[in-house]
Design an enzyme around this catalytic site. Structure first.
Site, PDB file in Angstrom:
ATOM      1  N   ASP A  81       0.848  -1.192   0.000  1.00 18.30           N
ATOM      2  CA  ASP A  81       0.000   0.000   0.000  1.00 18.30           C
ATOM      3  C   ASP A  81       0.891   1.253   0.000  1.00 18.30           C
ATOM      4  O   ASP A  81       1.820   1.343   0.792  1.00 18.30           O
ATOM      5  CB  ASP A  81      -0.875  -0.042   1.267  1.00 18.30           C
ATOM      6  CG  ASP A  81      -1.975   0.999   1.261  1.00 18.30           C
ATOM      7  OD1 ASP A  81      -2.369   1.439   0.167  1.00 18.30           O
ATOM      8  OD2 ASP A  81      -2.455   1.354   2.363  1.00 18.30           O
ATOM      9  N   HIS A  82       0.602   2.198  -0.860  1.00 19.11           N
ATOM     10  CA  HIS A  82       1.353   3.462  -0.923  1.00 19.11           C
ATOM     11  C   HIS A  82       2.869   3.283  -0.965  1.00 19.11           C
ATOM     12  O   HIS A  82       3.587   3.857  -0.121  1.00 19.11           O
ATOM     13  CB  HIS A  82       0.991   4.384   0.254  1.00 19.11           C
ATOM     14  CG  HIS A  82      -0.383   4.980   0.132  1.00 19.11           C
ATOM     15  ND1 HIS A  82      -0.685   5.997  -0.741  1.00 19.11           N
ATOM     16  CD2 HIS A  82      -1.542   4.662   0.751  1.00 19.11           C
ATOM     17  CE1 HIS A  82      -1.973   6.291  -0.639  1.00 19.11           C
ATOM     18  NE2 HIS A  82      -2.514   5.490   0.247  1.00 19.11           N
ATOM     19  N   GLY A 190      -7.805   8.486   7.377  1.00 18.09           N
ATOM     20  CA  GLY A 190      -7.959   8.788   8.800  1.00 18.09           C
ATOM     21  C   GLY A 190      -9.403   8.808   9.276  1.00 18.09           C
ATOM     22  O   GLY A 190     -10.332   8.508   8.523  1.00 18.09           O
ATOM     23  N   LYS A 193     -12.575  12.633   8.451  1.00 17.64           N
ATOM     24  CA  LYS A 193     -12.555  12.902   7.018  1.00 17.64           C
ATOM     25  C   LYS A 193     -13.321  14.172   6.657  1.00 17.64           C
ATOM     26  O   LYS A 193     -12.965  14.891   5.754  1.00 17.64           O
ATOM     27  CB  LYS A 193     -13.158  11.722   6.261  1.00 17.64           C
ATOM     28  CG  LYS A 193     -12.381  10.418   6.461  1.00 17.64           C
ATOM     29  CD  LYS A 193     -13.047   9.324   5.656  1.00 17.64           C
ATOM     30  CE  LYS A 193     -12.530   7.947   6.042  1.00 17.64           C
ATOM     31  NZ  LYS A 193     -11.102   7.785   5.807  1.00 17.64           N
ATOM     32  N   HIS A 220      -9.464   5.039  -1.943  1.00 12.10           N
ATOM     33  CA  HIS A 220      -8.698   5.088  -0.685  1.00 12.10           C
ATOM     34  C   HIS A 220      -9.500   5.908   0.313  1.00 12.10           C
ATOM     35  O   HIS A 220     -10.391   6.660  -0.052  1.00 12.10           O
ATOM     36  CB  HIS A 220      -7.354   5.780  -0.914  1.00 12.10           C
ATOM     37  CG  HIS A 220      -6.341   4.913  -1.579  1.00 12.10           C
ATOM     38  ND1 HIS A 220      -5.173   4.546  -0.969  1.00 12.10           N
ATOM     39  CD2 HIS A 220      -6.333   4.332  -2.810  1.00 12.10           C
ATOM     40  CE1 HIS A 220      -4.480   3.792  -1.797  1.00 12.10           C
ATOM     41  NE2 HIS A 220      -5.146   3.639  -2.925  1.00 12.10           N
ATOM     42  N   ASN A 264     -10.141   0.485   0.045  1.00 13.32           N
ATOM     43  CA  ASN A 264      -9.169   0.351   1.130  1.00 13.32           C
ATOM     44  C   ASN A 264      -9.818   0.651   2.478  1.00 13.32           C
ATOM     45  O   ASN A 264     -10.472   1.686   2.641  1.00 13.32           O
ATOM     46  CB  ASN A 264      -8.016   1.331   0.920  1.00 13.32           C
ATOM     47  CG  ASN A 264      -7.159   0.964  -0.267  1.00 13.32           C
ATOM     48  OD1 ASN A 264      -7.504   0.073  -1.051  1.00 13.32           O
ATOM     49  ND2 ASN A 264      -6.041   1.644  -0.416  1.00 13.32           N
ATOM     50  N   ASP A 266      -8.788   0.735   6.550  1.00 14.55           N
ATOM     51  CA  ASP A 266      -7.787   0.627   7.604  1.00 14.55           C
ATOM     52  C   ASP A 266      -8.351   1.209   8.905  1.00 14.55           C
ATOM     53  O   ASP A 266      -8.444   0.536   9.928  1.00 14.55           O
ATOM     54  CB  ASP A 266      -6.512   1.364   7.169  1.00 14.55           C
ATOM     55  CG  ASP A 266      -5.329   1.083   8.098  1.00 14.55           C
ATOM     56  OD1 ASP A 266      -5.479   0.274   9.029  1.00 14.55           O
ATOM     57  OD2 ASP A 266      -4.255   1.668   7.891  1.00 14.55           O
ATOM     58  N   ARG A 291      -3.208 -12.091  25.523  1.00 15.27           N
ATOM     59  CA  ARG A 291      -3.990 -12.770  24.480  1.00 15.27           C
ATOM     60  C   ARG A 291      -5.473 -12.497  24.633  1.00 15.27           C
ATOM     61  O   ARG A 291      -6.206 -12.455  23.650  1.00 15.27           O
ATOM     62  CB  ARG A 291      -3.711 -14.278  24.513  1.00 15.27           C
ATOM     63  CG  ARG A 291      -2.323 -14.616  24.045  1.00 15.27           C
ATOM     64  CD  ARG A 291      -1.981 -16.040  24.368  1.00 15.27           C
ATOM     65  NE  ARG A 291      -2.045 -16.281  25.811  1.00 15.27           N
ATOM     66  CZ  ARG A 291      -1.652 -17.401  26.408  1.00 15.27           C
ATOM     67  NH1 ARG A 291      -1.176 -18.385  25.696  1.00 15.27           N
ATOM     68  NH2 ARG A 291      -1.726 -17.539  27.707  1.00 15.27           N
TER      69      ARG A 291
HETATM   70 ZN   LIG Z   1      -4.477   5.143   0.865  1.00 12.79          ZN
END
Ligand SMILES: [Zn+2]
Length: 318
Positions: A81-82, A190, A193, A220, A264, A266, A291
């Site tokens: 990515d990027h 982020g 937005k 993206h 995308n 994230d 855990r």
């Molecule tokens: Zn991106």
């Protein structure tokens, strides 16, 4: 099964759905990607950013390739990515990535007075992306390029927004031979937005689709930043603003109907992971069995991934 990104996206283009491209930077996210894709029978793009590579050295891509063996039916691409330079893309290819993004739309080696990376000249973007495509295609590796510039921060991808020009997108696709094209239509990286109701530039998307009908388009910065997840994260102590806002799923779906084939994600996974982790930590006072917390984060992320696979239409497309 590891495949090129081109294979995944050409099927998506024909059948009008989008493949989720999920960023991973720890073991639990890698596990969540594969278990979700297996459950939803969804193809998936597993993304690693250059900074995740720096964080883990070669461990993250190695983990992806190892975990994929447990789920041989899941068709996936391992994607950089990027990528910030020719060298970074070349290194990823040598590590077994089946796809790379050369993001030459902005110059990562420079910063302006506001601390933003400046946009690169169109001709330089074409030249650098083409150079990566030449070595990648020889090895059957796919290439994503970008025109226009996205806003916000995704790792070190910090730039000022400017929308893609559909005619430039056409010229770029023809000259570079990319397999996928990210176009800036007003999304941003982020969790913050938009200040008000977001409006993506669907006209740019429509025009680009007309001029570049055979290249899958990429969105993206398309996390939706769902309110319930943000509220839960805040409740358990994550210092994220109540005004965090993403792209509403209705607009993401509209983008898919207009030819976006790779989306995308994230930020949504990061917030969900933090919320799951923190909730468990609060409930399990005193336990130092990490855990438990990491596993709770993983379960929270799995839900996000399954939702995306359903919403993007990739569910059942293996
Ligand atoms: Zn991106």
């Amino acid at each position: 099964m590891l495949v090129s990104m081109k294979t995944l996206l050409q099927s998506a283009l024909k059948k009008k759905y989008a493949v989720p491209a999920l960023n991973v930077n720890n073991m639990e996210l890698v596990q969540a990607v594969f278990s979700s894709a297996n459950n939803a029978k969804s193809p998936v793009i597993v993304q690693v950013s250059p900074s995740a590579l720096e964080y883990s050295d070669k461990l993250i891509p190695a983990m992806v390739l190892e975990e994929s063996k447990r789920f041989p039916k899941v068709k996936f691409a391992l994607h950089l990515d990027h990528g910030r330079s020719f060298e970074e893309c070349k290194k990823a290819i040598s590590l077994g990535f089946s796809s790379v993004m050369m993001d030459a739309s902005i110059n990562y080696s420079k910063k302006d007075s506001h601390g933003n990376h400046p946009a690169r000249k169109f001709s330089d973007n074409v030249r650098l992306t083409k150079k990566v495509a030449a070595i990648a295609h020889r090895k059957g590796v796919s290439v994503e390029g970008e025109v226009g510039a996205l806003g916000g921060i995704e790792d070190s991808a910090k730039s000022r927004v400017h929308l893609a020009d559909p005619f430039e997108a056409k010229e770029f696709a023809e000259k570079t031979g990319v397999d996928a094209l990210a176009i800036a239509i007003g999304t941003s990286h982020g969790a913050y937005k938009f200040k008000s109701t977001p409006k993506l530039a669907f006209n740019v998307l429509r025009e680009t689709r007309k001029l570049v009908p055979r290249i899958p388009l990429v969105l993206h910065g398309a996390s939706s930043v769902p309110k319930p997840i943000v509220q839960k994260a805040r409740k358990y102590g994550l210092n994220i603003g109540a005004n965090a806002k993403g792209v509403p799923m209705s607009q993401v779906k509209k983008a898919i109907s207009l030819g976006v084939c790779k989306i995308n994600i994230d930020t949504d996974a990061r917030i969900a992971f933090a919320a799951g982790f923190l909730e468990k930590a609060k409930q399990d006072k005193g336990s130092v069995d990490l855990r438990k917390y990491l596993g709770a984060g993983r379960s929270a992320v799995e839900k996000v991934y399954l939702d995306k696979m359903r919403a993007f239409g990739s569910k059942g497309k293996l």
